[in-house]
Design a protein around this motif. Sequence first.
Motif, PDB file in Angstrom:
ATOM      1  N   GLY A  23     -21.468  66.982-124.376  1.00  0.00           N
ATOM      2  CA  GLY A  23     -20.674  67.697-125.256  1.00  0.00           C
ATOM      3  C   GLY A  23     -20.250  69.025-124.331  1.00  0.00           C
ATOM      4  N   ARG A  24     -21.319  69.568-123.857  1.00  0.00           N
ATOM      5  CA  ARG A  24     -20.656  70.896-122.858  1.00  0.00           C
ATOM      6  C   ARG A  24     -19.951  70.550-121.461  1.00  0.00           C
ATOM      7  N   ARG A  25     -20.126  69.231-121.020  1.00  0.00           N
ATOM      8  CA  ARG A  25     -19.426  68.978-119.717  1.00  0.00           C
ATOM      9  C   ARG A  25     -17.902  68.603-120.198  1.00  0.00           C
ATOM     10  N   ARG A  26     -17.783  67.975-121.552  1.00  0.00           N
ATOM     11  CA  ARG A  26     -16.485  67.618-122.141  1.00  0.00           C
ATOM     12  C   ARG A  26     -15.766  69.131-122.468  1.00  0.00           C
ATOM     13  N   ALA A  27     -16.609  69.960-122.982  1.00  0.00           N
ATOM     14  CA  ALA A  27     -16.049  71.240-123.176  1.00  0.00           C
ATOM     15  C   ALA A  27     -15.426  71.960-121.875  1.00  0.00           C
ATOM     16  N   VAL A  31     -14.402  70.380-119.069  1.00  0.00           N
ATOM     17  CA  VAL A  31     -13.629  69.890-118.587  1.00  0.00           C
ATOM     18  C   VAL A  31     -11.983  70.174-119.270  1.00  0.00           C
ATOM     19  N   LEU A  32     -12.188  70.361-120.796  1.00  0.00           N
ATOM     20  CA  LEU A  32     -11.337  70.419-121.465  1.00  0.00           C
ATOM     21  C   LEU A  32     -10.687  72.197-121.400  1.00  0.00           C
ATOM     22  N   SER A  33     -11.647  73.077-121.128  1.00  0.00           N
ATOM     23  CA  SER A  33     -11.218  74.226-120.948  1.00  0.00           C
ATOM     24  C   SER A  33     -10.842  74.567-119.619  1.00  0.00           C
ATOM     25  N   GLY A  34     -10.987  73.782-118.780  1.00  0.00           N
ATOM     26  CA  GLY A  34     -10.474  73.908-117.466  1.00  0.00           C
ATOM     27  C   GLY A  34      -9.193  73.412-117.364  1.00  0.00           C
ATOM     28  N   SER A  35      -8.803  72.197-118.254  1.00  0.00           N
ATOM     29  CA  SER A  35      -7.576  71.782-118.131  1.00  0.00           C
ATOM     30  C   SER A  35      -6.435  72.340-118.761  1.00  0.00           C
ATOM     31  N   ALA A  36      -6.727  73.244-119.806  1.00  0.00           N
ATOM     32  CA  ALA A  36      -6.112  74.182-120.533  1.00  0.00           C
ATOM     33  C   ALA A  36      -5.325  75.121-119.766  1.00  0.00           C
ATOM     34  N   ARG A  37      -5.849  75.501-118.584  1.00  0.00           N
ATOM     35  CA  ARG A  37      -5.326  76.493-117.819  1.00  0.00           C
ATOM     36  C   ARG A  37      -4.028  76.056-117.046  1.00  0.00           C
TER      37      ARG A  37
END
Length: 86
Positions: A74-78, A80-86
């Motif tokens: 779950g931390r890994r996915r979060a 990835v998602l926060s990194g792709s939102a930039r």
Amino acid sequence: MPLSDRDLALLDFESRWQRHGAAKEEAVRVELDLTPARYYQLLERLIDSEDALAYDPMLVHRLRRARHAGEAEGRRRAAVLSGSAR
């Protein structure tokens, strides 16, 4: 606090079932008279108990490892998602 009869039933039931699935969920309903969601809530609390650990150390360690792996995923996915939102 010592384990209740329900606690023992949950641990014994989980030790018989290695996988999740529809058959297990139906068995939870029939054998334990619980919804699957409630079963997993109770089991999550129970595996933090030292009494549960003493009763079935291999099962409790396996469940704790699975929980930890799920949290890490779950931390890994979060991340990835926060990194792709930039």
